[in-house]
Design an enzyme around this catalytic site. Sequence first.
Site, PDB file in Angstrom:
ATOM      1  N   THR A  96      43.538 -12.176  15.738  1.00  0.00           N
ATOM      2  CA  THR A  96      43.062 -12.433  17.096  1.00  0.00           C
ATOM      3  C   THR A  96      43.158 -11.116  17.860  1.00  0.00           C
ATOM      4  O   THR A  96      44.243 -10.612  18.128  1.00  0.00           O
ATOM      5  CB  THR A  96      43.908 -13.513  17.796  1.00  0.00           C
ATOM      6  OG1 THR A  96      43.750 -14.749  17.091  1.00  0.00           O
ATOM      7  CG2 THR A  96      43.450 -13.705  19.236  1.00  0.00           C
ATOM      8  N   LYS A 171      37.524 -17.402  20.258  1.00  0.00           N
ATOM      9  CA  LYS A 171      38.972 -17.598  20.172  1.00  0.00           C
ATOM     10  C   LYS A 171      39.608 -17.472  21.554  1.00  0.00           C
ATOM     11  O   LYS A 171      40.577 -18.176  21.873  1.00  0.00           O
ATOM     12  CB  LYS A 171      39.590 -16.573  19.214  1.00  0.00           C
ATOM     13  CG  LYS A 171      41.113 -16.691  19.049  1.00  0.00           C
ATOM     14  CD  LYS A 171      41.530 -18.053  18.502  1.00  0.00           C
ATOM     15  CE  LYS A 171      43.053 -18.196  18.401  1.00  0.00           C
ATOM     16  NZ  LYS A 171      43.650 -17.424  17.305  1.00  0.00           N
ATOM     17  N   LYS A 239      49.908 -12.312  24.307  1.00  0.00           N
ATOM     18  CA  LYS A 239      48.999 -11.291  23.786  1.00  0.00           C
ATOM     19  C   LYS A 239      47.570 -11.795  23.828  1.00  0.00           C
ATOM     20  O   LYS A 239      46.647 -11.093  24.293  1.00  0.00           O
ATOM     21  CB  LYS A 239      49.378 -10.940  22.346  1.00  0.00           C
ATOM     22  CG  LYS A 239      48.513  -9.850  21.712  1.00  0.00           C
ATOM     23  CD  LYS A 239      48.379 -10.020  20.209  1.00  0.00           C
ATOM     24  CE  LYS A 239      47.389 -11.128  19.888  1.00  0.00           C
ATOM     25  NZ  LYS A 239      47.021 -11.196  18.437  1.00  0.00           N
TER      26      LYS A 239
END
Length: 289
Positions: A96, A171, A239
């Site tokens: 990711t 995502k 994050k």
Amino acid sequence: MKTFRVSFVGLGVMGSPMAGHLASAGHSVTVYNRTVSRADEWCARHQGQSASTVREAGREQDVVFMCVGDDTDVIAVGTQLLAVMQAGSILVDHTTASAAVARQLHQEAKERGIGFIDAPVSGGQAGAENGQLTVMCGGERDYFEKVEPIMACYARHSQLLGECGSGQLAKMMNQICIAGIVQGLAEALHFGQQAGLDCEQVINVISKGAAQSWQMENRAQTMLKGEYEFGFAVDWMRKDLAIALDEARRNGSTLALTALVDQYYADVQKSGGSRWDTSSLLTRLSKPE
């Protein structure tokens, strides 16, 4: 199914079982991990071999998969792999990361005649272990169609969503949705506790209606028990949300709720919950019974 020579770089809680599914399907798998002991442990459990360097893992492979930490890792590892991968091979990034990094590696790959697919996943550690991940992909269709049957070893569904970077953008949407849902669930449980309700019974009822969600089905009970030493860590979620918020600043979208929940996760970090599951948002509101 036709088998291929593949490498998997990054044997964390996601990468290790994903690579294991590839080996179980009969592919010739080479693995690399920065911590050598993890690669040794993987090889002891599965048929395969370990590479001593990232570059070694990239040589003479049909497809190379990587699942590393963040943008910096993706650039560092991806650049090394592209330097040695053969023309016609494909690099698949399951990390990711940002869409900008995906586009950068895609351009470098294209100049070398190498395919590149950005392919972040959803489903967590359990999804990886059970081969039930969802994979969001960006890139050229020809390359996607070549790797989709291989990814099916650990994915229940993979979908090409557009040009390179589209997988990472999807995502971000996934994480935006999760952040809001978990916060809503935490507030509902807190409200129920304050109201003196039997929250287990309430969840049993409302999970059968419009309030149902994956988070409710899989996290409500552990939240009520105060169990958070598992799952997708708060550090990782922050994050991911930072990537989404940065992209929002670029494309002009408003993510007010996401920004707020991100700060709530910062509170959890300050209280010592950096490695707790993301459902630990409830700890900000009340102590579980």
